[in-house]
Design an enzyme around this catalytic site. Structure first.
Site, short mmCIF file in Angstrom:
data_model
loop_
_atom_site.label_atom_id
_atom_site.label_comp_id
_atom_site.label_asym_id
_atom_site.label_seq_id
_atom_site.Cartn_x
_atom_site.Cartn_y
_atom_site.Cartn_z
N GLU A 43 0.88 -1.16 0.00
CA GLU A 43 0.00 0.00 0.00
C GLU A 43 0.93 1.22 0.00
O GLU A 43 1.85 1.29 0.82
CB GLU A 43 -0.88 0.03 1.26
CG GLU A 43 -1.82 1.22 1.22
CD GLU A 43 -2.62 1.44 2.51
OE1 GLU A 43 -2.25 0.87 3.54
OE2 GLU A 43 -3.61 2.19 2.45
N ARG A 269 5.55 -12.82 9.21
CA ARG A 269 6.33 -11.66 8.81
C ARG A 269 7.64 -11.65 9.60
O ARG A 269 7.78 -12.32 10.61
CB ARG A 269 5.53 -10.39 9.03
CG ARG A 269 5.02 -10.21 10.45
CD ARG A 269 4.64 -8.77 10.75
NE ARG A 269 4.37 -7.98 9.59
CZ ARG A 269 3.23 -7.33 9.34
NH1 ARG A 269 2.26 -7.39 10.23
NH2 ARG A 269 3.07 -6.62 8.27
N LYS A 279 4.74 0.76 10.98
CA LYS A 279 4.78 2.00 10.20
C LYS A 279 4.48 3.22 11.07
O LYS A 279 5.09 4.27 10.94
CB LYS A 279 3.76 1.94 9.06
CG LYS A 279 4.26 1.23 7.83
CD LYS A 279 3.24 1.32 6.70
CE LYS A 279 3.68 0.47 5.51
NZ LYS A 279 2.67 0.46 4.43
#
Length: 566
Positions: A43, A269, A279
């Site tokens: 994204e 992950r 983030k």
RNA sequence: AACCCGGUGGUGUAAUUGGCAACACAACUGGUUUUGGUCCAGUCAUUCGAGGUUCGAGUCCUCGCCGGGUUGCCA
């Protein structure tokens, strides 16, 4: 020679991870016409970090390994968070890592038209409806983890009315957030994702690619699988938290007539000690000035890692080494450092630099004399050649390489003892000169003129070898030493991750470099002998005020011995 | 609390699908070396627990325990 004569019994057994096993099976079953097609779907709402590198390596790497392809697709379904600058930075990072998507650059927003058609067909089949519930009401109707949800009062609207309302949603007739299009699945499902999930929301927000063409935007769940199918993706790899979404991913595919049937597979992950990959938190570090920017060399962003001097090859090697599984693990940062050293040891040229200089005056060396010594650029790679090193009466050595008194194990310069200056002569320290504060300002030494070329004329052994830089020829430069951004291996422990910030993660020193370093190219990484790998910062080089970043130190056996002793 | 997923050394990842627990990193020993680097040799786990099936279980079954995810119109 006798090649092919003997079977390679020692050939490394191929260790396949679970995704490769699934692909092998799919291939064996003749699924997807034997194709393997993956995608990396970021994204564009932030910069890529080391965690993304794992996903990139897996997706592009698998395609490469199986002779398939991997698309780069921007998952730009939420205009409130996305920006063009991220689209550009992400492409730069993926390319830097060494991967190529050819002409397969896609955007979920490129499928908005098609997605509306697909949604319309779902409505026509009575499998989607327009819902007038507010966000709050919808939450109340959804039930909880333990209780089933209740049907929306709008769930049984006639198809025609749904069609009309959906058209008017697109036309902008309704307020933001006032209505949604929802899939009609099962409000009593134990999987909350299946309780009539939202497919479209009304958001009047300029989109970085489609401008103001739309005022409804698809949700991730609705857009993702269909985008995969449109692109002919065979294996849609994502992280573990989407596991609960897979039934929904499959439901959409099962209830539509799409030409392809992608399969979602989830893996863990990447987590690393001494850093964070959230983030939101990375942004906070930047915005509150805890680091100097997104590409601060301490940041786990690809921009930061690149600026620090870590080669892309090291990241790929690292991602290969850590494997792929479904277990939530945290990898030791030391493993990352190892990959960096592994690559740099082979590729980086050696130079000499003194970070904490103390002057040595060689009293029996002729004043004004300069010798040009030849130094090897890379002991592991003869083709890297040699360079010239000027030697003279005054040289800088590392403050830490001298002790007035020292244990037997200290193989460096000690008052009254000998040490070798690398590529040059053996010197003996005769006198220590201090200032009023007791600080050592100069060491008076004598050299053995017969000790060039690595030997001593009388055959005596000199164990210690230290690096040095000729004082009259040295280049002064800023060198920045980095350590873990977070002192704690697990910054997430406790309620305030900022409390774990390492106050000593960045240290600037004024160093003396050998003259050859003046012509280091921007971005070049060299080894400062006995110290570590250092990168000529491209940003600072462009500014005309060069600086070297310490990419990673060398393995420090002496440091450990010393620490244990104290 | 419901559903889903997971659990193999200090850290990660493997184990021919039921057959002597392997590889890497870290740590520790020692050797080589004009970088206390590199390189080389070696040491370091009977697989979350308890039962069961079997000649044989990390792998299969049962019951526990522990960890992660899920109650956005984020992705």
């Amino acid at each position: 020679m006798n090649d092919a004569a003997e079977p390679r019994a020692d050939e490394a057994p191929e260790r396949k991870h679970f995704i490769e096993k699934i692909i092998d099976e799919d291939l064996a079953q003749g699924r997807n016409e034997g194709r393997v097609h993956t995608r990396f779907p970021p994204e564009p709402n932030g910069f890529l970090h080391i965690g993304h590198a794992k996903a990139i390596c897996i997706n592009f790497g698998l395609a490469e390994k199986y002779g398939g392809s991997c698309n780069l697709r921007f998952d730009d379904t939420n205009p409130t968070k996305e920006e063009t600058r991220f689209v550009e930075a992400i492409q730069e990072d993926v390319r830097w890592l060494g991967f190529d998507w050819d002409d397969r650059l896609y955007y979920a927003s490129g499928y908005f038209e098609r997605l509306v058609e697909l949604a319309t067909s779902l409505i026509e089949r009575g499998k989607a409806f327009v819902c007038d519930l507010s966000g709050e009401e919808m939450r109340a109707y959804r039930g909880s983890l333990t209780e089933p949800g209740r049907d929306s009062p709008f769930r049984d609207r006639p198809v025609e009315e749904n069609l009309d309302l959906f058209r008017r949603m697109q036309a902008g007739e309704f307020e933001d957030g006032s209505r949604t299009l929802r899939a009609r699945i099962d409000m009593s499902s134990p999987n909350l994702n299946l309780r009539d999930p939202v497919m479209y929301r009304i958001i009047r927000q300029e989109h970085h690619r489609t401008g103001d063409r739309w005022c409804i935007y698809p949700t991730y769940d609705w857009a993702h699988g269909q985008s995969d199918a449109i692109e002919g993706i065979t294996h849609s790899l994502c992280s573990l938290e989407f596991e609960n979404h897979r039934p929904l991913y499959d439901w959409y595919l099962d209830n539509l007539d799409l030409p392809a049937r992608p399969r979602q597979i989830e893996f863990a992950r990447l987590e690393l000690t001494h850093t964070i990959t959230s983030k939101r938190k990375l942004r906070q570090l930047v915005e509150e000035g805890h680091v100097e920017g997104w590409d601060d060399p301490r940041m786990p962003t690809l921009g930061g890692i690149r600026r620090r001097g870590v080669p892309a090859e090291a990241i790929r090697h690292f991602c290969e080494e850590i494997g792929v599984a479904k277990y939530n693990s945290t990898i030791d940062w030391a493993k990352f450092d190892f990959s960096t050293r592994e690559v740099l040891n082979r590729t980086a040229e050696r130079r000499m630099a003194v970070l904490d200089p103390v002057k040595v005056v060689i009293t029996n060396y002729p004043e004004g004399q300069v010798e040009e010594l030849e130094a090897i650029n890379n002991p592991g790679d003869e083709s890297a050649g040699t360079r010239i090193l000027p030697f003279s009466r005054e040289v800088w050595i590392e403050r830490d390489d001298f002790r007035e008194e020292a244990p037997r194990k200290f193989f460096r310069l000690v008052t009254g003892r000998e040490v070798r200056l690398r590529y040059a002569y053996v010197i003996r320290c005769d006198e220590v000169i201090k200032d009023a504060a007791g600080e050592i300002v100069e060491l008076r030494c004598t050299y053995d003129p017969e000790s060039g070329g690595g030997k001593t004329s009388d055959g005596r052994k000199v164990k210690g070898i230290i690096h040095w830089v000729s004082a009259g020829h040295a280049v002064t430069s800023e060198v920045i030493l980095y350590d873990h951004l977070f002192a704690s291996p697990d910054p997430e422990e406790g309620d305030d991750y900022l409390a774990h910030l390492n106050p000593d993660s960045r240290q600037v020193v004024s160093a003396r470099l050998e003259p050859a370093l003046a012509s280091a190219s921007p971005g070049e990484v060299v080894q400062f002998e006995r110290l570590g790998y250092f990168c000529n910062d491209p940003v600072r080089a462009a500014d005309g005020a060069p600086a070297f970043h310490r990419t990673v130190g060398l393995r420090d056996t002496w440091g450990k011995i010393e620490k244990k002793g104290s």
